[in-house]
Write a protein that holds these residues in place. Structure first.
Motif, PDB file in Angstrom:
ATOM      1  N   ARG A 137       0.833  -1.211   0.000  1.00  0.00           N
ATOM      2  CA  ARG A 137       0.000   0.000   0.000  1.00  0.00           C
ATOM      3  C   ARG A 137       0.865   1.258   0.000  1.00  0.00           C
ATOM      4  O   ARG A 137       0.581   2.223  -0.714  1.00  0.00           O
ATOM      5  N   LYS A 138       1.913   1.242   0.782  1.00  0.00           N
ATOM      6  CA  LYS A 138       2.806   2.401   0.859  1.00  0.00           C
ATOM      7  C   LYS A 138       3.487   2.640  -0.484  1.00  0.00           C
ATOM      8  O   LYS A 138       3.584   3.787  -0.953  1.00  0.00           O
ATOM      9  N   ALA A 141       1.048   4.055  -2.995  1.00  0.00           N
ATOM     10  CA  ALA A 141       0.774   5.461  -2.682  1.00  0.00           C
ATOM     11  C   ALA A 141       1.920   6.357  -3.126  1.00  0.00           C
ATOM     12  O   ALA A 141       1.699   7.487  -3.601  1.00  0.00           O
ATOM     13  N   GLU A 142       3.155   5.867  -3.009  1.00  0.00           N
ATOM     14  CA  GLU A 142       4.319   6.632  -3.462  1.00  0.00           C
ATOM     15  C   GLU A 142       4.327   6.741  -4.985  1.00  0.00           C
ATOM     16  O   GLU A 142       4.657   7.796  -5.534  1.00  0.00           O
ATOM     17  N   TYR A 144       1.686   6.686  -6.872  1.00  0.00           N
ATOM     18  CA  TYR A 144       0.572   7.602  -7.154  1.00  0.00           C
ATOM     19  C   TYR A 144       1.026   9.048  -6.978  1.00  0.00           C
ATOM     20  O   TYR A 144       0.714   9.922  -7.807  1.00  0.00           O
ATOM     21  N   ALA A 145       1.766   9.305  -5.917  1.00  0.00           N
ATOM     22  CA  ALA A 145       2.163  10.673  -5.586  1.00  0.00           C
ATOM     23  C   ALA A 145       3.157  11.265  -6.578  1.00  0.00           C
ATOM     24  O   ALA A 145       3.216  12.491  -6.744  1.00  0.00           O
ATOM     25  N   VAL A 224      -5.801   3.106  -3.197  1.00  0.00           N
ATOM     26  CA  VAL A 224      -4.856   4.223  -3.040  1.00  0.00           C
ATOM     27  C   VAL A 224      -5.217   5.398  -3.934  1.00  0.00           C
ATOM     28  O   VAL A 224      -4.586   6.449  -3.849  1.00  0.00           O
ATOM     29  N   GLY A 225      -6.256   5.238  -4.793  1.00  0.00           N
ATOM     30  CA  GLY A 225      -6.742   6.386  -5.548  1.00  0.00           C
ATOM     31  C   GLY A 225      -6.835   6.250  -7.042  1.00  0.00           C
ATOM     32  O   GLY A 225      -7.382   7.128  -7.716  1.00  0.00           O
ATOM     33  N   LYS A 253      -4.754   7.421 -13.134  1.00  0.00           N
ATOM     34  CA  LYS A 253      -4.975   8.290 -11.977  1.00  0.00           C
ATOM     35  C   LYS A 253      -6.175   9.222 -12.182  1.00  0.00           C
ATOM     36  O   LYS A 253      -6.865   9.572 -11.224  1.00  0.00           O
TER      37      LYS A 253
END
Length: 259
Positions: A137-138, A141-142, A144-145, A224-225, A253
């Motif tokens: 998950r982390k 998320a990274e 995605y960011a 996560v989006g 995204k």
């Protein structure tokens, strides 16, 4: 290690990718054979999505980074293993390219990568090295960011559903094209897939990986989006779940209807 099946930790890959194995990795892959098998799937998909600036977060020995550079993309090459990263740089230089490399742990990717990209690619069954749900998950998320608002993540994995549910052996038609090199599962359960890699000189190496199910990965991406997730089997849009060796997840995204 007394019990090799007990190595179910995200940090484990650092001990597995020793210099000798990394040096042999290109025997396992065979760049020319892999390029023929894949064709222009990733290049066409990235162009179709309008991506120009790419972050290759699992560079390995550099195959996809070099392919994309030669196709005209702007590429940054990252990997968590410094031995792999050095090999990728050397491989690219022999082909007339200078890789822009970053040593980065996916879980803290944005500490090392300070830019935004049209696409993040995580290929070569690399995401399977994360053994912990929170780590996965982390990392997502990274990824995605570091993407622009309309960016895309392309992440592949072995078809672990077929291995777990149907005991279907991989055919190696796409990723492992090296002559006389074998990559076979020695043990598969819901929490571990241990593969043995055997080379013509008699040497063997092992990787302990987490068997990612397709539905689980798709669900994580959405959580996560990511707004839209499509899965391809061995570079085809339609497939039966038991057929492909590899699954390619394309996660967008942008919201549906975004310009």
């Amino acid at each position: 290690m007394a019990d090799p099946l007990a190595a179910r930790d995200t940090e484990n890959y650092q001990q597995e990718y020793v210099q000798e194995f990394v040096d042999k990795w290109d025997e396992l892959i065979d760049w020319d054979g892999r390029a023929m098998a894949e064709g222009s799937f990733f290049i066409e998909k990235l162009r179709e999505l309008g991506a120009k600036k790419i972050l290759d977060v699992a560079t390995g020995t550099g195959f996809h980074s070099v392919q994309l550079l030669e196709a005209g993309f702007e590429v940054t090459s990252a990997d968590g293993n410094p031995v792999m990263l050095a090999k990728a740089f050397e491989n690219a230089r022999r082909r007339g390219h200078i890789l822009r490399t970053v040593h980065a742990d996916w879980r803290w990717l944005n500490r090392s990568v300070h830019d935004l990209y049209d696409a993040v690619i995580c290929l070569g069954n690399s995401f399977t090295h994360l053994h912990d749900d929170n780590d996965r998950r982390k990392a997502l998320a990274e990824f995605y960011a570091t993407l622009r608002h309309d960016g895309v993540l392309i992440l592949d994995q072995r078809n672990y559903d077929a291995l777990l549910d149907h005991q279907i052996q991989p055919t190696h038609n796409y990723y492992y094209c090296g002559e006389n090199v074998r990559a076979e599962p020695e043990h598969v359960d819901e929490g571990l897939a241990r593969f043995c890699y055997s080379f013509p000189d008699g040497s063997t190496f092992h990787l302990n990986m987490f068997p990612l199910r397709k539905h689980y990965v798709n669900q994580l991406m959405r959580e996560v989006g990511f707004q839209r997730v499509e899965t391809y089997g061995d570079f085809k849009e339609t497939y039966r779940d038991t057929e492909p060796d590899f699954l390619i997840n394309v996660a967008e995204k942008a919201y549906q209807g975004d310009e």
